[in-house]
Design a protein around this motif. Structure first.
Motif, PDB file in Angstrom:
ATOM      1  N   ALA A  39     -12.338   3.528  -3.293  1.00 38.64           N
ATOM      2  CA  ALA A  39     -11.752   3.519  -4.147  1.00 38.64           C
ATOM      3  C   ALA A  39     -11.677   4.186  -4.764  1.00 38.64           C
ATOM      4  N   TYR A  49      -5.841   0.375  -2.604  1.00 36.27           N
ATOM      5  CA  TYR A  49      -5.900   1.002  -1.348  1.00 36.27           C
ATOM      6  C   TYR A  49      -4.891   2.559  -1.072  1.00 36.27           C
ATOM      7  N   VAL A  80     -12.928  -2.755  -0.996  1.00 39.69           N
ATOM      8  CA  VAL A  80     -11.481  -1.054  -0.810  1.00 39.69           C
ATOM      9  C   VAL A  80     -11.994  -1.139  -2.877  1.00 39.69           C
ATOM     10  N   ALA A 124       0.466  -0.992   0.029  1.00 39.64           N
ATOM     11  CA  ALA A 124       0.502  -0.440   0.289  1.00 39.64           C
ATOM     12  C   ALA A 124       1.165   1.326  -0.130  1.00 39.64           C
ATOM     13  N   ALA A 181     -11.882   0.878   4.569  1.00 34.29           N
ATOM     14  CA  ALA A 181     -11.081  -0.447   3.909  1.00 34.29           C
ATOM     15  C   ALA A 181      -9.693  -1.322   4.520  1.00 34.29           C
ATOM     16  N   ARG A 182      -8.812   0.018   5.508  1.00 30.84           N
ATOM     17  CA  ARG A 182      -8.444  -0.147   6.255  1.00 30.84           C
ATOM     18  C   ARG A 182      -8.230  -1.288   6.797  1.00 30.84           C
ATOM     19  N   LEU A 225     -11.429   5.569   3.748  1.00 29.75           N
ATOM     20  CA  LEU A 225      -9.886   4.656   4.191  1.00 29.75           C
ATOM     21  C   LEU A 225     -10.170   4.288   5.465  1.00 29.75           C
ATOM     22  N   THR A 261      -4.899   6.318  -1.447  1.00 22.96           N
ATOM     23  CA  THR A 261      -4.696   7.201  -0.061  1.00 22.96           C
ATOM     24  C   THR A 261      -4.234   8.556  -0.974  1.00 22.96           C
TER      25      THR A 261
END
Length: 308
Positions: free
Chosen positions: A252, A181, A248, A28, A218-219, A215, A185
């Motif tokens: 995104a 991901y 994800v 990532a 997703a993390r 985000l 970011t």
């Protein structure tokens, strides 16, 4: 920098090793800086994991090798075996990321006994990247040209069906999502930087808040998947992987929309790094299969109901 992509993932933990989260956070991080580099590095890292899982013979000089995994459209290559037992593959394989920079690749091909995985050396004239077969704007630097194989010497890695039949096939799919991901970011960084350096209107700040929540989701999905894979590395991870990839992908896609709506056309037209990252992420996300993946997940859920 792309020529050094194998160095970027040197020492990367293997999936299911107890350090899967570290593997994905490093991928990532690469995606946040450069999605093209992340794409090539992920392919090399995936090849390393596949070869380890299928007990392929070790490389004589691993530091000098850059690997790709060119497994799309298995039926595009045919594998033949001579009387002395040697294998070769022939045909045109599209979507070969790193076509001009990889020294070796893992390719799928149809043999008499089924679809097999082979290790090949990428060297002309046996393996030739074809000009004008990657006219892309997004992910242009990934050089994902079609490669023409002409009786290319090949070494079998595992047996028929082993490539897709192993648990690590789905672990690798989550690794791709980790790159997505990271790219998301990187796109979000532009909005955060704008908020920190100038007065944004309340609508733009609302978009920033939405991006942060997305985000975070997703993390957490990636972290949960890493913990589950480390706890049961040999378990069937198909449902888990498809779920994480859909999460994800959705996150995104929404981040791209929120950042664009918050900042308008300015960064897309005047910030080359941001514009390239948006274009790259837009193309890279389409490595997912959209509604087809959602339908696949729904089918899996009928057989194995979710925890919720």
């Amino acid at each position: 920098m792309q020529d050094d992509f194998s160095k970027q993932v040197a020492g990367l933990p293997l999936p299911g090793s107890g350090q899967t989260a570290e593997r994905w956070w490093r991928l990532a991080s690469l995606g946040r800086d450069d999605l093209v580099l992340a794409r090539l590095a992920e392919g090399h890292a995936d090849a390393t994991a596949i070869r380890a899982e299928l007990k392929d013979e070790p490389s004589a000089d691993p530091d000098s090798e850059r690997w790709g995994v060119w497994a799309a459209v298995p039926s595009s290559l045919e594998a033949r075996r001579t009387e002395d037992g040697a294998w070769s593959v022939s045909g045109d394989r599209p979507w070969c990321s790193g076509a001009g920079s990889c020294t070796h690749a893992l390719v799928t091909a149809v043999a008499e006994d089924g679809v097999r995985l082979f290790a090949v050396e990428v060297r002309e004239p046996a393996a030739t990247p074809l000009d004008d077969t990657w006219p892309a704007v997004g992910m242009a630097g990934s050089d994902s040209r079609t490669v023409r194989f002409a009786d290319c010497p090949a070494r079998p890695v595992g047996g028929p069906g082993d490539y897709v039949g192993r648990p690590g096939f789905w672990h690798g799919g989550v690794g791709v999502a980790a790159c997505w991901y990271g790219g998301a970011t990187g796109v979000a960084d532009t909005l955060l930087a704008a908020a920190r350096t100038r007065d944004l209107n309340p609508h733009a700040l609302a978009h920033l808040g939405a991006v942060d929540g997305l985000l975070h989701t997703a993390r957490l999905a990636l972290r949960d998947a890493a913990e589950r894979i480390d706890a049961e590395p040999s378990a069937d991870a198909q449902q888990l992987a498809v779920r994480v990839r859909t999460v994800v992908d959705s996150v995104a896609t929404q981040v791209l929309d929120h950042v664009g709506r918050a900042l308008g056309a300015g960064p897309l037209c005047q910030d080359a790094a941001h514009a390239r990252r948006v274009a790259d992420l837009t193309v890279y996300l389409r490595q997912s299969h959209a509604e087809a993946d959602l339908a696949q997940l729904g089918t899996l859920l009928k057989e194995n109901p979710p925890a919720w």
